[in-house]
Design a protein around this motif. Structure first.
Motif, PDB file in Angstrom:
ATOM      1  N   THR A   1       0.745  -1.295   0.090  1.00  0.00           N
ATOM      2  CA  THR A   1      -0.067  -0.121   0.008  1.00  0.00           C
ATOM      3  C   THR A   1       0.889   1.097   0.003  1.00  0.00           C
ATOM      4  O   THR A   1       0.454   2.247  -0.584  1.00  0.00           O
ATOM      5  N   GLU A   2       1.872   1.203   0.699  1.00  0.00           N
ATOM      6  CA  GLU A   2       2.652   2.393   0.950  1.00  0.00           C
ATOM      7  C   GLU A   2       3.388   2.601  -0.548  1.00  0.00           C
ATOM      8  O   GLU A   2       3.761   3.921  -0.944  1.00  0.00           O
ATOM      9  N   LEU A   3       3.909   1.473  -1.359  1.00  0.00           N
ATOM     10  CA  LEU A   3       4.328   1.523  -2.641  1.00  0.00           C
ATOM     11  C   LEU A   3       3.394   2.529  -3.401  1.00  0.00           C
ATOM     12  O   LEU A   3       3.714   3.165  -4.201  1.00  0.00           O
ATOM     13  N   MET A   4       2.256   1.787  -3.455  1.00  0.00           N
ATOM     14  CA  MET A   4       1.181   2.424  -4.317  1.00  0.00           C
ATOM     15  C   MET A   4       1.140   3.872  -4.057  1.00  0.00           C
ATOM     16  O   MET A   4       0.518   4.659  -4.788  1.00  0.00           O
ATOM     17  N   ASN A   5       0.772   4.294  -2.630  1.00  0.00           N
ATOM     18  CA  ASN A   5       0.738   5.663  -2.292  1.00  0.00           C
ATOM     19  C   ASN A   5       1.861   6.463  -2.861  1.00  0.00           C
ATOM     20  O   ASN A   5       1.466   7.599  -3.274  1.00  0.00           O
ATOM     21  N   TYR A   6       3.051   5.982  -2.517  1.00  0.00           N
ATOM     22  CA  TYR A   6       4.217   6.728  -3.206  1.00  0.00           C
ATOM     23  C   TYR A   6       4.144   7.004  -4.508  1.00  0.00           C
ATOM     24  O   TYR A   6       4.376   8.146  -5.105  1.00  0.00           O
ATOM     25  N   ALA A   7       4.098   5.917  -5.209  1.00  0.00           N
ATOM     26  CA  ALA A   7       3.898   5.776  -6.719  1.00  0.00           C
ATOM     27  C   ALA A   7       2.896   6.653  -7.294  1.00  0.00           C
ATOM     28  O   ALA A   7       2.821   7.647  -8.170  1.00  0.00           O
TER      29      ALA A   7
ATOM     30  N   VAL B   1       1.942  14.096  -9.507  1.00  0.00           N
ATOM     31  CA  VAL B   1       2.888  15.412  -9.506  1.00  0.00           C
ATOM     32  C   VAL B   1       3.630  15.570 -10.804  1.00  0.00           C
ATOM     33  O   VAL B   1       3.543  16.418 -11.533  1.00  0.00           O
ATOM     34  N   PHE B   2       4.395  14.524 -11.113  1.00  0.00           N
ATOM     35  CA  PHE B   2       5.348  14.520 -12.175  1.00  0.00           C
ATOM     36  C   PHE B   2       5.115  13.903 -13.269  1.00  0.00           C
ATOM     37  O   PHE B   2       5.644  14.302 -14.364  1.00  0.00           O
ATOM     38  N   SER B   3       4.110  13.021 -13.443  1.00  0.00           N
ATOM     39  CA  SER B   3       3.615  12.500 -14.761  1.00  0.00           C
ATOM     40  C   SER B   3       4.836  11.761 -15.601  1.00  0.00           C
ATOM     41  O   SER B   3       4.933  11.786 -16.715  1.00  0.00           O
TER      42      SER B   3
ATOM     43  N   HIS C   1      -3.809   3.725 -12.315  1.00  0.00           N
ATOM     44  CA  HIS C   1      -2.719   4.843 -12.194  1.00  0.00           C
ATOM     45  C   HIS C   1      -1.926   4.692 -13.277  1.00  0.00           C
ATOM     46  O   HIS C   1      -1.052   5.776 -13.487  1.00  0.00           O
ATOM     47  N   VAL C   2      -1.764   3.871 -14.273  1.00  0.00           N
ATOM     48  CA  VAL C   2      -0.529   3.510 -15.029  1.00  0.00           C
ATOM     49  C   VAL C   2      -1.340   3.443 -16.524  1.00  0.00           C
ATOM     50  O   VAL C   2      -1.926   2.518 -16.726  1.00  0.00           O
ATOM     51  N   LYS C   3      -1.351   4.661 -17.299  1.00  0.00           N
ATOM     52  CA  LYS C   3      -1.984   4.457 -18.722  1.00  0.00           C
ATOM     53  C   LYS C   3      -1.267   3.370 -19.382  1.00  0.00           C
ATOM     54  O   LYS C   3      -2.082   2.678 -19.991  1.00  0.00           O
TER      55      LYS C   3
ATOM     56  N   ASN D   1      -5.943  -5.868 -18.635  1.00  0.00           N
ATOM     57  CA  ASN D   1      -6.294  -4.713 -17.503  1.00  0.00           C
ATOM     58  C   ASN D   1      -5.073  -3.745 -17.778  1.00  0.00           C
ATOM     59  O   ASN D   1      -5.111  -2.534 -17.582  1.00  0.00           O
ATOM     60  N   VAL D   2      -3.737  -4.301 -18.011  1.00  0.00           N
ATOM     61  CA  VAL D   2      -2.630  -3.017 -18.141  1.00  0.00           C
ATOM     62  C   VAL D   2      -2.196  -3.105 -19.248  1.00  0.00           C
ATOM     63  O   VAL D   2      -2.028  -4.192 -20.148  1.00  0.00           O
ATOM     64  N   GLN D   3      -1.931  -1.822 -19.939  1.00  0.00           N
ATOM     65  CA  GLN D   3      -1.494  -1.841 -21.405  1.00  0.00           C
ATOM     66  C   GLN D   3      -0.033  -1.960 -21.621  1.00  0.00           C
ATOM     67  O   GLN D   3       0.557  -0.953 -20.942  1.00  0.00           O
ATOM     68  N   ILE D   4       0.298  -2.839 -22.261  1.00  0.00           N
ATOM     69  CA  ILE D   4       1.645  -2.968 -22.552  1.00  0.00           C
ATOM     70  C   ILE D   4       2.047  -2.829 -23.709  1.00  0.00           C
ATOM     71  O   ILE D   4       1.577  -2.892 -24.761  1.00  0.00           O
ATOM     72  N   THR D   5       3.016  -1.560 -24.107  1.00  0.00           N
ATOM     73  CA  THR D   5       3.238  -1.030 -25.628  1.00  0.00           C
ATOM     74  C   THR D   5       4.187  -1.747 -26.368  1.00  0.00           C
ATOM     75  O   THR D   5       4.254  -1.730 -27.306  1.00  0.00           O
ATOM     76  N   THR D   6       5.412  -2.358 -25.752  1.00  0.00           N
ATOM     77  CA  THR D   6       6.525  -2.908 -26.448  1.00  0.00           C
ATOM     78  C   THR D   6       6.786  -4.380 -25.944  1.00  0.00           C
ATOM     79  O   THR D   6       6.940  -5.105 -27.123  1.00  0.00           O
ATOM     80  N   TYR D   7       7.073  -4.385 -24.935  1.00  0.00           N
ATOM     81  CA  TYR D   7       7.734  -5.819 -24.578  1.00  0.00           C
ATOM     82  C   TYR D   7       6.926  -6.787 -23.308  1.00  0.00           C
ATOM     83  O   TYR D   7       7.195  -6.117 -22.396  1.00  0.00           O
ATOM     84  N   LEU D   8       6.841  -7.844 -23.485  1.00  0.00           N
ATOM     85  CA  LEU D   8       6.327  -8.671 -22.352  1.00  0.00           C
ATOM     86  C   LEU D   8       7.225  -9.785 -22.154  1.00  0.00           C
ATOM     87  O   LEU D   8       7.514 -10.536 -23.092  1.00  0.00           O
ATOM     88  N   GLN D   9       7.747 -10.294 -20.825  1.00  0.00           N
ATOM     89  CA  GLN D   9       8.540 -10.869 -20.414  1.00  0.00           C
ATOM     90  C   GLN D   9       7.686 -11.850 -19.441  1.00  0.00           C
ATOM     91  O   GLN D   9       7.284 -11.303 -18.485  1.00  0.00           O
ATOM     92  N   LEU D  10       7.414 -13.201 -20.018  1.00  0.00           N
ATOM     93  CA  LEU D  10       6.544 -13.958 -19.320  1.00  0.00           C
ATOM     94  C   LEU D  10       7.250 -14.955 -18.265  1.00  0.00           C
ATOM     95  O   LEU D  10       7.904 -15.962 -19.156  1.00  0.00           O
ATOM     96  N   ASN D  11       7.709 -14.913 -17.129  1.00  0.00           N
ATOM     97  CA  ASN D  11       8.472 -16.021 -16.598  1.00  0.00           C
ATOM     98  C   ASN D  11       7.848 -16.764 -15.607  1.00  0.00           C
ATOM     99  O   ASN D  11       8.113 -17.568 -14.789  1.00  0.00           O
ATOM    100  N   SER D  12       6.445 -16.714 -15.526  1.00  0.00           N
ATOM    101  CA  SER D  12       5.679 -17.381 -14.705  1.00  0.00           C
ATOM    102  C   SER D  12       5.041 -18.980 -15.075  1.00  0.00           C
ATOM    103  O   SER D  12       5.164 -18.932 -16.310  1.00  0.00           O
TER     104      SER D  12
END
Lengths: 351, 179
Positions: free
Chosen positions: A106-112, A118-120, A147-149, A172-183
């Motif tokens: 949650t802290e990481l989400m708040n900070y990010a 503010v900075f975009s 939060h992430v376009k 749900n999350v838009q990736i524009t260039t590269y996907l690394q799937l390690n799962s």
């Protein structure tokens, strides 16, 4: 009214203030933007201008870090649930501030969230480890969606079967260039690639079928631990040669079993054997043709060629096994092998 | 009143080359001598010299008054310009983030109290000396290193939101120029 001692930064001329802010590290810049609403608005104004607008961020939900890049030094705001780890760490090209929190996600989400408001700064990479915070996977994806376009690159890890999480993430999350799937994925998992993606790198690709492979309309494909058979790989190349699939492919990399596989895969018409090839478009440093030799006194030596190449760089080197093939529209691809630590790797590079 | 700068401002090589020297008078009437190479670091001063038509022959007879900069700051500025007069010209930095380490000599020169530093940066801004501006900004920026927002508010004299609101209220309550 002069209630404060100290350097009165707000009394500096605007251009000077902007220059002072541009000299601060991004972590300090973020902190100063939190001093007051007035300063937050100043920071918002500066964030649209060079050079502050040049920063990029990585959101790391694996190591729980907000990473800021753009200079030789990389800045980390890292969250920990271990109070003893809190503090500032500075190494050669890294500055890391480790912050303790009882709820680091949650802290990481708040900070990010605050920083991006503010900075975009654009998000370059997102890292998620599905097995680490399994109960939070959905909420992390939901947060990213909000939060992430978009992110240029995405790295999905997971020591657990991650079908549900990967599908939810990719829808749900838009990736524009590269996907690394390690799962790890189920054997019958069907991967739906994001629409505009250019490059995929799949570490545990035993769920990728021949049909899926031929349906990937991307420029770069790398597959490890594949279940694609030698005959299917041979057909994959033939399909390319007749423009039946993967017409936008620029580079294909796949590990194969042995040299016998190579013979089956490359049973192709009109191939032109090469002694030397020009390689274009590889982005990394690679070791090519590694092998051991033995002297008459028993001493061993390892022989290999280490090369660095980028999009604009060309490289000539001797190929043990390689040849050119031609597509029906005249496009040429070079196919060759590389001996790596993980086994024999086949490259197909479209020239 | 005339004050001689503490450091030798003319380097040996330049004396040998018979340099052009200029005189500058600060707002509090301190007089400084500065070489041509050094004064060129200030775009404002060099423009002034060019516009006044000062030459090697008449430069020392025509001191340049600089009313916005006091003697203390001018002394620092002259020292800085003499020190850096032969530095290679740096490329324009506008489009990317700069990372540079402040040289030790300059860090020492700029180890002054906040009020002095504030006045120096205003003077530097007025005289348009890019390198000194960069260095002053670096010193001010470095004050933020590893500080919390609360600490930064004190270091940089930043009012809290409540103080800003109070200031705004008192400004709007006070009668305007017409009463």
């Amino acid at each position: 009214m002069e209630t404060h001692k100290g350097l009165p930064i707000l009394r500096l001329p605007n251009l000077v203030l902007k220059e002072v802010l541009s000299m601060m590290s991004p972590l300090d810049l973020i902190n100063i933007s939190k001093t007051s609403l007035k300063f937050k608005n100043i920071a918002i104004g500066c964030s649209k201008q060079y050079p502050i607008s040049q920063y990029l961020v990585d959101l790391d939900f694996d190591d729980l870090a907000f990473v800021i890049k753009g200079t030789q030094t990389i800045f980390f705001y890292e969250l920990t649930s271990n109070k003893n780890q809190e503090g500032l760490l500075e190494e050669d090209d890294e500055v890391k501030y480790v912050k303790y929190s009882e709820d680091p996600i949650t802290e990481l989400m708040n900070y990010a969230g605050y920083v991006m408001e503010v900075f975009s700064w654009p998000v370059r990479s997102v890292f998620v480890a599905f097995e680490k915070f399994e109960e939070r996977n959905k909420s992390i994806t939901d947060w990213l969606k909000m939060h992430v376009k978009s992110t240029e690159r995405c790295f999905l890890e997971g020591g657990i079967i991650s079908d549900e999480y990967v599908s939810y993430f990719l829808s749900n999350v838009q990736i524009t260039t590269y996907l690394q799937l390690n799962s790890k994925m189920s054997y019958n998992y069907r991967l739906n690639l994001p629409q505009y993606i250019e490059s995929i790198d799949i570490q545990e690709s035993d769920f990728i079928t021949f049909d899926q492979l031929t349906s990937f309309d991307v420029k770069y494909i790398t597959l490890y631990n594949t279940r694609i058979t030698n005959q299917e790989l041979n057909q994959f190349i033939k399909n390319w040669m007749t423009s039946q699939s993967n017409v936008n492919l620029r580079r294909f990399e796949i590990y194969i079993q042995n040299r016998h596989s190579w013979d089956i895969i490359t049973d192709l018409p009109n191939k032109e054997k090469l002694e030397e090839v020009i390689i274009r478009g590889l982005l990394e440093t690679r070791t090519i043709g590694r092998f051991n030799i033995k002297r008459n006194d028993g001493a061993m030596a390892e022989v290999y060629m280490k090369v660095t190449y980028g999009e604009k760089g060309d490289l000539s080197f001797h190929v043990v096994q390689g040849f050119d093939i031609k597509r029906n529209d005249g496009t040429v691809a070079t196919i060759f092998t590389e001996i790596t630590r993980n086994g024999l790797k086949v490259y197909m590079l479209v020239l | 009143m005339s004050v001689e700068p503490e450091v030798p401002i003319v380097q040996v090589e330049e004396v040998r080359e018979n340099p052009v020297l200029y005189k500058i008078i600060s707002s509090d009437n301190h007089v400084f001598t500065i070489s041509e190479h050094a004064v060129k670091l200030s775009k404002t001063l060099w423009d002034l010299i060019t516009n006044l038509g000062l030459t090697a022959e008449n430069a020392l007879d025509n001191p340049i008054p600089v009313e916005n900069v006091n003697g203390k700051n001018m002394e620092t500025i002259v020292q800085f310009c003499e020190r850096h007069k032969y530095d290679e010209e740096e490329p324009e930095y506008t489009n990317y983030i700069r990372e540079f380490v402040l040289p030790e000599w300059d860090r020492q020169l700029l180890s002054i109290d906040n009020e002095e530093l504030f006045q120096l940066i205003l003077a530097t801004n007025y005289l348009d000396i890019q390198k000194l501006m960069d260095y002053c900004c670096r010193v001010i920026g470095d004050m933020a290193k590893d500080k919390t927002p609360e600490e930064l508010r004190i270091i940089y004299g930043i009012p809290t939101d409540a103080e800003d609101d109070a200031l705004e209220r008192s400004a709007s309550d006070s009668p305007g120029p017409s009463g």
